[in-house]
Design a protein around this motif. Structure first.
Motif, PDB file in Angstrom:
ATOM      1  N   SER A 118       0.849  -1.212   0.000  1.00 43.41           N
ATOM      2  CA  SER A 118       0.000   0.000   0.000  1.00 43.41           C
ATOM      3  C   SER A 118       0.874   1.248   0.000  1.00 43.41           C
ATOM      4  CB  SER A 118      -0.911   0.019   1.233  1.00 43.41           C
ATOM      5  OG  SER A 118      -1.774  -1.091   1.219  1.00 43.41           O
ATOM      6  N   MET A 119       1.958   1.203   0.761  1.00 46.94           N
ATOM      7  CA  MET A 119       2.862   2.351   0.800  1.00 46.94           C
ATOM      8  C   MET A 119       3.694   2.448  -0.484  1.00 46.94           C
ATOM      9  SD  MET A 119       5.756   3.378   3.610  1.00 46.94           S
ATOM     10  CE  MET A 119       6.887   4.715   3.192  1.00 46.94           C
ATOM     11  N   PHE A 120       4.123   1.297  -0.994  1.00 47.43           N
ATOM     12  CA  PHE A 120       4.997   1.269  -2.178  1.00 47.43           C
ATOM     13  C   PHE A 120       4.360   1.993  -3.371  1.00 47.43           C
ATOM     14  CE2 PHE A 120       6.904  -1.576  -5.689  1.00 47.43           C
ATOM     15  CZ  PHE A 120       8.081  -0.846  -5.753  1.00 47.43           C
ATOM     16  N   ILE A 199       9.799   6.201   5.075  1.00 45.47           N
ATOM     17  CA  ILE A 199       9.364   7.287   4.188  1.00 45.47           C
ATOM     18  C   ILE A 199       9.598   6.957   2.703  1.00 45.47           C
ATOM     19  CG2 ILE A 199       9.590   9.065   5.970  1.00 45.47           C
ATOM     20  CD1 ILE A 199      12.146  10.026   4.551  1.00 45.47           C
ATOM     21  N   LEU A 200      10.401   5.922   2.440  1.00 48.49           N
ATOM     22  CA  LEU A 200      10.627   5.464   1.057  1.00 48.49           C
ATOM     23  C   LEU A 200      10.952   3.975   1.135  1.00 48.49           C
ATOM     24  CD1 LEU A 200      11.087   6.254  -2.003  1.00 48.49           C
ATOM     25  CD2 LEU A 200      13.497   6.553  -1.421  1.00 48.49           C
ATOM     26  N   LEU A 201      10.483   3.207   0.158  1.00 52.43           N
ATOM     27  CA  LEU A 201      10.733   1.766   0.184  1.00 52.43           C
ATOM     28  C   LEU A 201      10.765   1.221  -1.226  1.00 52.43           C
ATOM     29  CD1 LEU A 201       7.404  -0.028   1.232  1.00 52.43           C
ATOM     30  CD2 LEU A 201       7.546   2.231   0.222  1.00 52.43           C
ATOM     31  N   LEU A 202      11.491   0.115  -1.399  1.00 55.75           N
ATOM     32  CA  LEU A 202      11.557  -0.534  -2.712  1.00 55.75           C
ATOM     33  C   LEU A 202      11.404  -2.039  -2.535  1.00 55.75           C
ATOM     34  CD1 LEU A 202      12.053  -0.525  -5.768  1.00 55.75           C
ATOM     35  CD2 LEU A 202      14.513  -0.560  -5.289  1.00 55.75           C
ATOM     36  N   ASP A 203      10.483  -2.588  -3.278  1.00 55.07           N
ATOM     37  CA  ASP A 203      10.210  -4.023  -3.285  1.00 55.07           C
ATOM     38  C   ASP A 203      11.289  -4.712  -4.113  1.00 55.07           C
ATOM     39  OD1 ASP A 203       9.089  -6.571  -3.459  1.00 55.07           O
ATOM     40  OD2 ASP A 203       7.068  -5.826  -3.930  1.00 55.07           O
ATOM     41  N   VAL A 228      10.404   7.756  -8.637  1.00 49.62           N
ATOM     42  CA  VAL A 228      10.151   8.121  -7.231  1.00 49.62           C
ATOM     43  C   VAL A 228       9.298   9.390  -7.139  1.00 49.62           C
ATOM     44  CG1 VAL A 228      11.226   8.907  -5.071  1.00 49.62           C
ATOM     45  CG2 VAL A 228      12.227   6.995  -6.343  1.00 49.62           C
ATOM     46  N   ASN A 229       8.332   9.349  -6.252  1.00 53.55           N
ATOM     47  CA  ASN A 229       7.441  10.486  -5.992  1.00 53.55           C
ATOM     48  C   ASN A 229       7.977  11.260  -4.773  1.00 53.55           C
ATOM     49  OD1 ASN A 229       5.367  12.210  -5.295  1.00 53.55           O
ATOM     50  ND2 ASN A 229       3.754  10.663  -5.409  1.00 53.55           N
ATOM     51  N   TRP A 230       8.837  12.223  -5.031  1.00 54.30           N
ATOM     52  CA  TRP A 230       9.487  12.948  -3.928  1.00 54.30           C
ATOM     53  C   TRP A 230       8.513  13.786  -3.112  1.00 54.30           C
ATOM     54  CZ3 TRP A 230      13.697  11.088  -2.142  1.00 54.30           C
ATOM     55  CH2 TRP A 230      14.629  10.480  -2.987  1.00 54.30           C
ATOM     56  N   ASP A 231       7.404  14.210  -3.736  1.00 58.88           N
ATOM     57  CA  ASP A 231       6.388  14.954  -2.961  1.00 58.88           C
ATOM     58  C   ASP A 231       5.839  14.066  -1.844  1.00 58.88           C
ATOM     59  OD1 ASP A 231       6.685  17.124  -4.603  1.00 58.88           O
ATOM     60  OD2 ASP A 231       4.994  16.600  -5.902  1.00 58.88           O
ATOM     61  N   GLU A 232       5.593  12.817  -2.190  1.00 64.98           N
ATOM     62  CA  GLU A 232       5.067  11.878  -1.202  1.00 64.98           C
ATOM     63  C   GLU A 232       6.107  11.601  -0.108  1.00 64.98           C
ATOM     64  OE1 GLU A 232       2.044  10.710  -0.973  1.00 64.98           O
ATOM     65  OE2 GLU A 232       2.423   9.284   0.649  1.00 64.98           O
ATOM     66  N   VAL A 233       7.364  11.441  -0.510  1.00 67.14           N
ATOM     67  CA  VAL A 233       8.434  11.191   0.474  1.00 67.14           C
ATOM     68  C   VAL A 233       8.550  12.379   1.414  1.00 67.14           C
ATOM     69  CG1 VAL A 233      10.881  10.641   0.786  1.00 67.14           C
ATOM     70  CG2 VAL A 233       9.647   9.701  -1.185  1.00 67.14           C
ATOM     71  N   ASN A 234       8.454  13.593   0.863  1.00 69.54           N
ATOM     72  CA  ASN A 234       8.491  14.805   1.694  1.00 69.54           C
ATOM     73  C   ASN A 234       7.336  14.845   2.688  1.00 69.54           C
ATOM     74  OD1 ASN A 234      10.569  16.903   1.463  1.00 69.54           O
ATOM     75  ND2 ASN A 234      10.198  16.683  -0.728  1.00 69.54           N
TER      76      ASN A 234
END
Ligand code: MN
Length: 241
Positions: A118-120, A199-203, A228-234
């Motif tokens: 869900s987070m990925f 805050i960031l993950l990779l499968d 990568v969606n940096w807005d989401e990570v922020n």
């Protein structure tokens, strides 16, 4: 997903006071869906927040269809089944993960599978990638020296994870760390070697890349930086600090 279905799924989200623009309400929905649930209700499969082919050519459409509709959906079904009759039933992800060793192992494996996927989906987007922006860009620079040094460290965590698992960027006490976990474990679980808020993950399970990349995991990992969606990570970094 067809655009019309995507909009329908947004329209189906209950609107509560304070949620205004559609994109924000979708985002809050996804975060809320990870972090909380109505007691005793079932966990649900969140919709992919973009089309299956949105991450082409880096992550292909067929992989996304199978990954979301089959793998992620199976984790949701099996998590709900695993929770039945246990003390974990009706609890939130956070409540479950912080005591996950006390529950049947199927709760850990499938609960991690639901939460992690869900987070990925949210940390990637069409036309994403590039250099990080905002507060997380500054934090990456001060923690790792430069974005390139950060990427090298993250790529190493992702490529050296033996077998199946995930690479993570986590925050703990305002400090960033890169870790990896086996299977569907995550840094919120009581058995995690290093705990923190992801805050960031990779499968890096083979099902995440094998159709397109076969055994070339490093190529998949390198291409992740294009989506990568940096807005989401922020957003997640600001919420975690
Ligand atoms: Mn997966």
């Amino acid at each position: 997903m067809k655009r019309s279905n995507f909009l329908l799924s947004i329209a189906a989200i209950p609107i509560t006071a304070g949620l205004s623009p559609i994109s924000n309400s979708l985002n809050k929905f996804i975060i809320n869906n990870e972090r909380s649930k109505t007691p005793m209700s079932k966990f649900e499969l969140p919709s992919l927040p973009y089309a299956y082919d949105a991450l082409e050519p880096y992550i292909d459409k067929l992989t996304m269809e199978i990954h979301h509709d089959k793998h992620h959906a199976a984790y949701v079904a099996n998590f709900n089944k695993a929770l039945e009759g246990t003390a974990a039933e009706g609890k939130t992800f956070e409540e479950i993960f912080k005591n996950v060793s006390k529950y049947p192992v199927a709760v850990k494996n499938n609960g991690g599978g639901v939460y992690n996927h869900s987070m990925f989906w949210t940390v990637m987007k069409k036309n994403g990638g590039g250099a990080p922006t905002g507060v997380v860009a500054d934090a990456i620079k001060s923690s790792f020296g430069s974005f390139d040094d950060f990427k090298t460290a993250f790529n190493t965590a992702a490529t050296t994870r033996f077998g199946s698992g995930w690479a993570w960027l986590i925050v703990n006490g305002g400090k960033l760390s890169i870790i990896s976990t086996p299977n569907q474990d995550n840094p919120l679980m009581d058995n995690a070697e290093t705990k923190g808020t992801p805050i960031l993950l990779l499968d890096v399970w083979e099902h995440a890349y094998y159709l397109k990349y076969q055994n070339r995991r490093p190529e998949y990992v390198a291409n992740f930086w294009n989506v990568v969606n940096w807005d989401e990570v922020n957003k997640r970094f600001s919420a975690a600090k």
